[in-house]
Design an enzyme around this catalytic site. Sequence first.
Site, short mmCIF file in Angstrom:
data_model
loop_
_atom_site.label_atom_id
_atom_site.label_comp_id
_atom_site.label_asym_id
_atom_site.label_seq_id
_atom_site.Cartn_x
_atom_site.Cartn_y
_atom_site.Cartn_z
N ARG A 51 0.83 -1.20 0.00
CA ARG A 51 0.00 0.00 0.00
C ARG A 51 0.87 1.26 0.00
NH1 ARG A 51 -4.29 -1.33 4.89
NH2 ARG A 51 -5.05 -3.33 4.10
N ASP A 53 0.12 5.45 0.80
CA ASP A 53 -0.91 6.33 1.34
C ASP A 53 -1.35 7.36 0.30
OD1 ASP A 53 -0.56 5.06 3.81
OD2 ASP A 53 1.01 6.47 4.40
N ARG A 198 6.92 7.71 7.07
CA ARG A 198 6.56 9.12 7.31
C ARG A 198 6.73 9.50 8.78
NH1 ARG A 198 0.73 9.78 5.24
NH2 ARG A 198 1.06 11.88 6.09
#
Length: 245
Positions: A51, A53, A198
């Site tokens: 995945r 974001d 992040r």
Amino acid sequence: MKNIKLTLQYDGTRYKGWQKQKEEDNTIQGKLEALLSKMTEEEIQLHGCGRTDAGVHALNYVANFQTSKDLTAEYILDYCYKYLPQDIQIMQVEEVPLKFHARYNAKSKTYVYSIYNYKYRDVFNLKYATHVEEPLDIDKMREATKYLIGTHDFQSFTTLKSKTKSTVRTVHSINFTKDGDYINISYTGDGFLMNMVRIITGTLIEVGLGIIPPEEVEDIRDKKERKYAKAVAEAKGLFLKEVYY
């Protein structure tokens, strides 16, 4: 039955991330599945390498799908080039063994985070780097990474809510490069948790700004609670650079 591997790049600025959502089809996977289903006249299920974001970009994302149609790699590439939005680009199409799975066969990944470290913003790169006005101390940031490299429980550095999934990951390397006023942080590991890169980057920025000392990163890591790593770097500075098989 054919198993088709796609290598693609995308600008994630206007998308809700990679993974298709029931209530939101403005995702990379959603756009691709709709197009591939139309192309093959079959219901295509596209498997991605992981995945990303909302707002995150990819330079070399890998996905695969299976189809009973006898389509050439060139045809698939040309079809996708013609009908995909300009911010999604298939770069390579190849037939692979049926057992290949883009996610489960991935051994490691590299992400790169880009920071523009200057008093004034760069208007031509606003979508692809995080602007930090105050000077960053890269030496201190690099010192902090020694508490993150290796196999650790990264529960403090993820927004993953599941109590059954492991939050242990192995980070092989964290490297810094400087190009003018741009600082690029490269992360390579066996896999990364939701928002992990992040949150780590946000924490390293705090170290670079002198908000927290480098050694506090070890304490944040060992507490294994999300609330202790408060900073989350913006999505726009993050790129999936490479997937290794």
